[in-house]
Enzyme design. Structure first.
Site, PDB file in Angstrom:
ATOM      1  N   GLU A 105      -3.619 -24.842  -9.341  1.00 42.47           N
ATOM      2  CA  GLU A 105      -2.481 -25.346 -10.106  1.00 42.47           C
ATOM      3  C   GLU A 105      -2.699 -26.831 -10.352  1.00 42.47           C
ATOM      4  OE1 GLU A 105       1.418 -23.322  -9.134  1.00 42.47           O
ATOM      5  OE2 GLU A 105       1.792 -25.402  -8.570  1.00 42.47           O
ATOM      6  N   LYS A 119      10.526 -31.370   4.296  1.00 45.40           N
ATOM      7  CA  LYS A 119      11.595 -32.208   3.765  1.00 45.40           C
ATOM      8  C   LYS A 119      12.332 -32.882   4.913  1.00 45.40           C
ATOM      9  CE  LYS A 119      12.057 -28.638   0.317  1.00 45.40           C
ATOM     10  NZ  LYS A 119      12.693 -27.324   0.107  1.00 45.40           N
ATOM     11  N   VAL A 164      17.501 -24.756   4.601  1.00 50.84           N
ATOM     12  CA  VAL A 164      18.011 -25.771   5.531  1.00 50.84           C
ATOM     13  C   VAL A 164      18.989 -26.697   4.811  1.00 50.84           C
ATOM     14  CG1 VAL A 164      17.373 -27.716   7.017  1.00 50.84           C
ATOM     15  CG2 VAL A 164      15.868 -25.718   6.889  1.00 50.84           C
ATOM     16  N   ARG A 213      17.770 -34.791   8.012  1.00 47.55           N
ATOM     17  CA  ARG A 213      17.472 -33.845   9.091  1.00 47.55           C
ATOM     18  C   ARG A 213      17.215 -34.612  10.379  1.00 47.55           C
ATOM     19  NH1 ARG A 213      13.711 -28.992   6.645  1.00 47.55           N
ATOM     20  NH2 ARG A 213      14.690 -28.909   4.583  1.00 47.55           N
ATOM     21  N   ARG A 229      15.935 -16.890   0.609  1.00 49.34           N
ATOM     22  CA  ARG A 229      16.759 -17.022   1.812  1.00 49.34           C
ATOM     23  C   ARG A 229      17.685 -18.215   1.628  1.00 49.34           C
ATOM     24  NH1 ARG A 229      14.153 -21.719   3.208  1.00 49.34           N
ATOM     25  NH2 ARG A 229      11.938 -21.650   2.862  1.00 49.34           N
ATOM     26  N   GLY A 284       5.239 -22.709   1.723  1.00 49.73           N
ATOM     27  CA  GLY A 284       5.699 -23.797   2.581  1.00 49.73           C
ATOM     28  C   GLY A 284       4.675 -24.902   2.737  1.00 49.73           C
ATOM     29  N   LYS A 322      -4.407 -23.254  -3.746  1.00 50.08           N
ATOM     30  CA  LYS A 322      -3.376 -22.631  -2.911  1.00 50.08           C
ATOM     31  C   LYS A 322      -3.749 -21.189  -2.598  1.00 50.08           C
ATOM     32  CE  LYS A 322       0.527 -25.235  -4.789  1.00 50.08           C
ATOM     33  NZ  LYS A 322       1.893 -25.063  -5.308  1.00 50.08           N
TER      34      LYS A 322
END
Lengths: 456, 80
Positions: free
Chosen positions: A203, A239, A298, A341, A295, A167, A161
């Site tokens: 990781e 997602k 969604v 969604r 934040r 994200g 990573k």
């Protein structure tokens, strides 16, 4: 209420701008909406008390332009700025710019955003707070030799990573040392190009992991959790379907991960609504910290449905200076909620984006049904932004009840003039593994290969 | 000689270059082969190639780089 008559500036668009508008209005606030040239007709613009144009359709020249957005907010006479999700919501420079302009940023401090935005620092903060982390490299890796050495204590497979990433962007998986030798230089070059920072970390990769995340609210001193969400159904690391609470998690495990998340939020002096994301290894009953999102997310409505707490309203009140007005014991988990969604994409054609003009709109309602959306009949969906049209959320007494309500709500939903992902959810509801909750983060992509969605 | 028009099949943001550091797909005044990629359209954060349905010479872009397009807009003209 002290917020009545204050002005909130929404530095976002789409369904989240509508959501923030409703929370601000319910607090008696005046709303000024930022909009690009392509968004003059969007629902959030129609619902606002005033709109300010902030530039051309391309997000880089409007919603992502820190100076322009800050100036627009200041000139509008706003008292505070809500960044929504995406765009500038996790940009520490934007938060600092808003504060320097004398306005309140509805979110944590620029320092917290910066610290949690650096994945290596966030991981160190998690460890220090006693939050479980996956075996991984200690700090940044600058070259291949350091990566090969780190594998000795981490094991394989590993995810490579970018320290500055997030994200799911730019993640590579190495199953062997040979993979690692091939992928590290690529990952480094890409991270340098995408984020201006070639720093990497490794990781351990949990196979068949579930994605479980904990919602927190903090006032800078004290924090509470609003339980967890399970967001294991993902396509291309996005997602698509989220639930609260997580299926089959024992009360002891729930208590453990939620308490650890609160400890971390308090350790970093967290202010506002935030989410700690984890991978969950069900066979070992272990959580591994992924990142903290600073934040509103969604999928926040599923937590609202099971707790009765309006998270967007809460983050506004807290950031405007009100200390948390309830204790952990006041947050209760009731029933089960599911969100899907609804995207303007054609699931029968490789999820190809499908903007168009909305017609024949039927929005479901009734007990335990909520549809957060930016749609209205006759709305021409601009092609310049992401494809999220709205979120269908249901709440039932238990998961089986929520699934039944989802089925009924899907059947009652009509969105004409576009292709949407609604047929995907009809198909998933008919699947035995989904019904039983036997999913993980790789589940949906394999499932789609085996179960293509038929054209309507 | 006639003028041939190559149109965008999708609405979105038009790009003349594969990436900001690279040269344009087609040089101004250059030749275009049928089937060649002449640009990208970004729609809802995904990128799609625009291919020439006709070849020709003396190519001219009619849409600036990184400008909005609607489906059916003429992106490029060639003489053929």
């Amino acid at each position: 209420m002290a917020l009545s008559g204050k002005t909130l500036f929404i530095a976002n668009r789409g369904e989240i701008a509508v959501r923030v508008n409703r929370a601000a209005k319910s607090l008696g606030m005046r709303v000024v909406q930022a909009c690009s040239e392509a968004d003059r007709d969007m629902l959030a613009a129609r619902l606002a008390d005033a709109c300010v144009e902030i530039g051309p359709p391309q997000a880089a020249k409007s919603y992502l332009d820190i100076e322009r957005v800050t100036t627009a907010a200041k000139d509008s006479g706003a008292d505070c700025v809500h960044p929504g999700y995406g765009f500038l919501s996790e940009n520490a420079d934007f938060a600092a710019s808003v504060e320097a302009g004398g306005l309140v940023f509805i979110g944590p401090s620029p320092e917290t955003i910066r610290r949690m935005g650096d994945k290596v620092e966030a991981r160190a903060a998690a460890k220090a707070a006693g939050v479980p982390t996956a075996p991984g490299s200690e700090g940044r890796l600058e070259d291949l030799d350091a990566a090969v050495a780190a594998i000795e204590h981490i094991g394989l497979p590993v995810m490579i990573k970018a320290a500055a990433g997030g994200g799911g962007r730019g993640i590579r998986v190495a199953h062997t040392i040979e993979d690692l030798k091939r992928l590290i230089p690529q990952a480094q070059a890409e991270a340098k190009a995408a984020f201006g920072d070639g720093g990497l970390y490794l990781e351990y990769m949990v196979e068949n992991a579930r994605h479980i995340e904990v919602q927190v609210l903090g006032d800078g001193k004290r924090a509470v959790h609003v339980f967890e969400r399970d967001c294991s159904l993902q396509r291309r690391r996005q997602k698509v379907w989220e639930e609260a609470p997580a299926i089959g998690l024992s009360d002891a495990s729930r208590q453990r991960i939620c308490a650890a998340s609160v400890a971390m939020a308090e350790a970093v002096g967290y202010r506002g609504a935030g989410t700690l994301e984890y991978l969950y290894d069900g066979t070992r009953d272990e959580f591994y910290f992924l990142e903290m999102n600073t934040r509103i997310q969604v999928e926040h409505p599923v937590s609202e449905m099971v707790s009765g707490i309006d998270l967007v309203e809460a983050m506004i009140r807290i950031c405007m200076g009100e200390p948390l007005w309830f204790d952990q014991g006041d947050v209760r988990l009731s029933g089960h909620a599911i969100e899907v969604r609804v995207n303007a994409e054609d699931p029968a054609n490789g999820f190809m984006p499908f903007p168009g003009v909305v017609s024949g709109l039927d929005i479901p309602n009734g007990q335990g049904v909520r549809f957060d959306t930016m749609l209205y009949d006759g709305y021409a969906i601009p092609p310049f932004y992401d494809s999220l049209l709205g979120k269908l959320i249901v709440h039932g007494d238990d998961r089986a009840d929520a699934l039944r309500r989802l089925n009924a709500a899907l059947k009652a939903t009509r969105i004409g003039g576009l292709k949407t992902t609604l047929p995907l959810y009809q198909a998933l509801l008919a699947d035995g593994d989904v019904a039983a909750g036997r999913t993980h983060t790789q589940f949906l992509e394999h499932w789609l290969d085996a179960n293509p969605i038929a054209a309507e | 000689m006639t003028t041939k028009e190559i149109r965008s099949p999708l609405p979105g943001t038009f790009y003349r270059r594969p990436s900001p550091e690279e040269p344009p797909f087609i040089e101004d005044g250059g030749a275009v082969a049928e089937g060649a990629v002449v640009g990208l359209v970004e729609v809802m954060k995904t990128f799609h190639e625009v291919k020439a349905d006709a070849g020709g010479t003396n190519a001219r872009y009619l849409i600036e780089n990184e400008q909005p397009v609607t489906a059916g807009d003429v992106i490029l003209e060639v003489d053929g």
